[in-house]
Design a protein around this motif. Sequence first.
Motif, PDB file in Angstrom:
ATOM      1  N   SER A  78      22.572  16.508  38.870  1.00 40.13           N
ATOM      2  CA  SER A  78      23.636  17.338  39.468  1.00 40.13           C
ATOM      3  C   SER A  78      24.369  18.108  38.377  1.00 40.13           C
ATOM      4  CB  SER A  78      24.626  16.469  40.236  1.00 40.13           C
ATOM      5  OG  SER A  78      23.939  15.687  41.161  1.00 40.13           O
ATOM      6  N   ASP A  91      20.454  16.138  48.135  1.00 41.15           N
ATOM      7  CA  ASP A  91      20.837  14.739  47.925  1.00 41.15           C
ATOM      8  C   ASP A  91      21.793  14.307  49.034  1.00 41.15           C
ATOM      9  OD1 ASP A  91      21.555  12.271  47.077  1.00 41.15           O
ATOM     10  OD2 ASP A  91      22.146  12.859  45.055  1.00 41.15           O
ATOM     11  N   ASN A 115      19.095  20.909  43.781  1.00 44.97           N
ATOM     12  CA  ASN A 115      19.401  19.576  43.258  1.00 44.97           C
ATOM     13  C   ASN A 115      18.764  18.538  44.189  1.00 44.97           C
ATOM     14  OD1 ASN A 115      20.637  17.520  41.746  1.00 44.97           O
ATOM     15  ND2 ASN A 115      22.339  17.431  43.186  1.00 44.97           N
TER      16      ASN A 115
HETATM   17 MG   LIG Z   1      23.092  13.903  41.550  1.00 39.71          MG
END
Ligand SMILES: [Mg+2]
Length: 461
Positions: free
Chosen positions: A163, A186, A264
């Motif tokens: 991240s 995520d 991500n």
């Molecule tokens: Mg992360």
Amino acid sequence: MSWVAENEEEKGGGVLSPRRMIGRIVSFSSGAEMEGGTKTPSSDSKEYRLKPEEELRLEVAEGKSDSVKLELAQGMAEIFGTELVCGNSYSFGPGSKLAVFTWHGCTLSIKGTPEMAYVARDTPMIIYLNTHAGVETLRKRAEKAEKRGPVVMLAGPVDVGKSTVTRILLNYATRMGRSPLYVDLDVGQSGFGIPGTIGASLVEQPASPDGEFANKAPLLYHYGSSNMGANPKFFKELCRVMADAVQKRLDASKKVKYSGALINTAGWVKDEGYSCLLFAVTTFNVDLIIVLDQERLYNELVRDVPPSVHVVYQPKSAGVVERSKRTRFASRMSRLRNYFYGNFESTYFPHTFDVKFSDLRIFKIGAPVVPKSCLPIGMTNEDAEMKLVQVAPSKELLNHMLSLSHATVDDEKTISTNIRGFIYVTNVDVERQTVTILSPQPRPLPDGVLLWSDVRFIDAN
Ligand SMILES: [Mg+2]
Ligand SMILES: Nc1ncnc2c1ncn2[C@@H]1O[C@H](COP(=O)(O)OP(=O)(O)OP(=O)(O)O)[C@@H](O)[C@H]1O
């Protein structure tokens, strides 16, 4: 829900070496601020002098500890790619973990008592800057050829800085005048949505030093669990829907198209988690995968992705802080709290009101897995994973998050329709047949199907 940018200007420029890139990244501080003299530190503050390419790593204790205040007294510094303004004071609340990095040297002043504060000389920042330079080259090539810019994915096991590197690359891109799409897959530690969702947002300016990008209208899809393994088939379906939306958004404006996207991902990279990762690589047409820290995953990806996808291996920063289950839970609670109440910079006042059981239409995605012999003829358990199942209001709803969908009818499109907001059930009164909810908006609840999430919010307010 609109996630379309308003200012659509295009930018050009030549290929840059990483070192020249350091100077090229647009600075938002005025010259006077950058050259500002060192202030005499007050008695309760501590001063740190950083040499070029060093970083000050800070950890603020969790729980009820006081926030730590940071000031850039002299020189230039950035927090994960967001440049600091000389003389401004920045607050970091309990649980914050960050690094203040400088390319050119700086003096920092810290007020308060961090749990940990040390200066590190060894950082992988030059590697990340190199990566940014490479991605920027791909953007320029795309611009010349009038093609889509690079789609870059960050992958790796838990706690390797995925991240953080996504944030650094997004920040550097915006400082070069780009407007990339930020996609967060995520569901556990979502970057801008709430736990149990996947999201995408247009990024037009660097994040604030505390890490938040100005997400005016993110595109969010309901997954319903902070555990990616809860329903991998549904997760893949959401990836497909999100990839379609991302493609449309990239096609809608030249500036965004050439800027590309940064994705991500979650740290579950084994078994079904790896299969979800591979699925995302192909559905999003990823051009470059940056694998942090795990050579095994790097080699697996090199073996399994199409040859057109570049896979690179990069080290993690020694500063990345490992998070315990408890810390992860606390960070999820803090995201939920911020959604309803804001943070110490901007406070929100959510509304609480009762809704009758009869006015609620709550659905859950995925029917329980039952023995084959109990299934209707022609149906498999696989179909059950994507089934919309009505949830009867009961005590079981207490403390659960519910997503309010843009879908107004419960058909098969509901599961792939984006979310307009979230509410949380604070009380269930079975006798009066009502639930009390906390909502960012006053009553009545807007029209739309409610989707049940296994994410619970413990509201300390
Ligand atoms: Mg992360
Ligand atoms: N150089 C650094 N110095 C200090 N703290 C850092 C540094 N890099 C990252 N961190 C902190 O370490 C923590 C973990 O980093 P990050 O969230 O980027 O890891 P991740 O791989 O995305 O984790 P997850 O698998 O949970 O998604 C974060 O709180 C982040 O702010």
